[in-house]
Design an enzyme around this catalytic site. Sequence first.
Site, PDB file in Angstrom:
ATOM      1  N   CYS A  67       0.822  -1.214   0.000  1.00 58.61           N
ATOM      2  CA  CYS A  67       0.000   0.000   0.000  1.00 58.61           C
ATOM      3  C   CYS A  67       0.855   1.263   0.000  1.00 58.61           C
ATOM      4  CB  CYS A  67      -0.932  -0.003   1.216  1.00 58.61           C
ATOM      5  SG  CYS A  67      -1.938   1.488   1.326  1.00 58.61           S
ATOM      6  N   TRP A 239      -9.242   5.542  -0.228  1.00 53.72           N
ATOM      7  CA  TRP A 239      -9.801   6.140  -1.438  1.00 53.72           C
ATOM      8  C   TRP A 239      -8.906   5.742  -2.604  1.00 53.72           C
ATOM      9  CZ3 TRP A 239      -8.492   9.053   2.906  1.00 53.72           C
ATOM     10  CH2 TRP A 239      -7.215   9.631   2.881  1.00 53.72           C
TER      11      TRP A 239
END
Length: 379
Positions: A67, A239
Site C-alpha cells: 500500500c 480512497w
Amino acid sequence: MMMTNLLVDKAESFIHLYCREMNISTHEKDERLKEIQRDIEITGTYSHTASELQFGARAAWRNSNRCIGRLFWNSLHVVDARTALTKDEVKKALLNHIEYATNDGKIRSTITVFAPREDNKDAIRILNHQLIRYAGYRGENGEVTGDPHSVTFTKFCESLGWRGEGSKYDVLPIVAQINEGEPFYFSIPSSIVKEVPITHRGIPGINELELKWYAVPIISDMKLEIGGLEYIAAPFNGWYMETEIAARNFADEKRYNELPSVADKMNLSTQLSSNLWKDRAIIELNQAVLDSFKQAGVSMVDHHTAGSQFALFEEKEANAGREVTGDWTWLIPPVSPAASHIFHKRYKNTWNSPNFLYQPSFLKSQTEPAPNKKSCPFS
Ligand code: ARG
C-alpha cells in the site's frame, strides 16, 4: 485451532507492541499479559479490548507492504462489529460501512471488524472481493459484459437466485454466511452507491464511451491478523489513486480493455505500437478519471501526490525508529513509475504482524463439495 502456546506467543508480542506505542505502564501490561495467558489456558483463545482492536487494525495498515497510501494509517476509523451475529446485524453493519466511508464523496478510511475465527469456526464470512464491485457475464461467444474479474462470483450470485440487468456496470449483491451456513445475499440500495461518470474536458469522444466507476474501494476478502487472532471478515477501505481505475481496471486486457476504444476516440492509429497509442490513451484516461472524480467531489489521489505522501510516511516512520517494509513491485505506480522516488529505492518485503493477509476464497468451499465430508462412508 492454533496451538495455544503459539497463540500466547503471538498475543504477547502484540501486547508488547501495543503497550510500547500507547505508553502503557509496565504494571498494566503485566496484568494484561497474565489475563490473556489465563484466558487462553481456559478457553483456548482470548479477545481484544476495543482499544487493542483499534490500534491493531491501524498497525495492520501501517504494515501493508503493497500500500502506497499508508501515511494515514493512524486515522483509520475502526468499527467494532464483533457482536453482529445475525443476518440483519451483518447487513446493517455493512451498509453502514458503505455510507459512513462514502460520506457523500469525502471518503473516510474505515474498517468494520466482525467476530474473529474461533475454534476453527467462522461466525461471519463475506464472499465478495470488494463490497461494491461490478458484475461480469460471460456470453455464449466467450466475451464478457462487465468486469471479467467478477465472472466466477457473478455466476455464484446467480446460483443463489440473484439476477442482474446484464449491463457493463451492474453492482453485485453482498453475499455472506453466518456460522458457515447457507450463503445469503442482499442488494446494496443504489442510493448509497456513489458512482462517478468519466468525462474528458478536451476529448469529447471519450465521453461517448460512457465509462463510470464506483467511488469507494472496500476490500472484503482479506483477513486481518492481530496478535494471533484471525478476523476473517474485516472489510476496509481507503480512497482511490487514479491509476487503479484508469491504468488497470479500464486498461488491462483482462479487465475492461478500453484502450483500443479510447485510442479510436482520439483518432490514433492502433496499427503500430510505435506511435505510442496505448501510452497516450492511458494518460488521457488517467486525466479523465482524476478530473471526473474531482468534479464529482469524490476523494482521489494522483500517483505523484501519493508518492510524495509515501515519502513523508517513510520519514515519519524513520523518526519513530521503525523500518518501513514494502513490496516494490506493488508500490511503484503503473504509470510513469520511474518518476517516483519509490522506483529508485529498495524495500525489505517482510510481512510484520498485525497485517492484512490473503486467505483461501470462501467461494471455493461453496462451489466444490468438501472432500470426504458427506461422502465418507465411515462417518
Ligand atoms: N485496486 C483495487 C481496485 O481497483 C482497489 C484496491 C484498494 N485501493 C485503495 N486505494 N485503497 O478496485
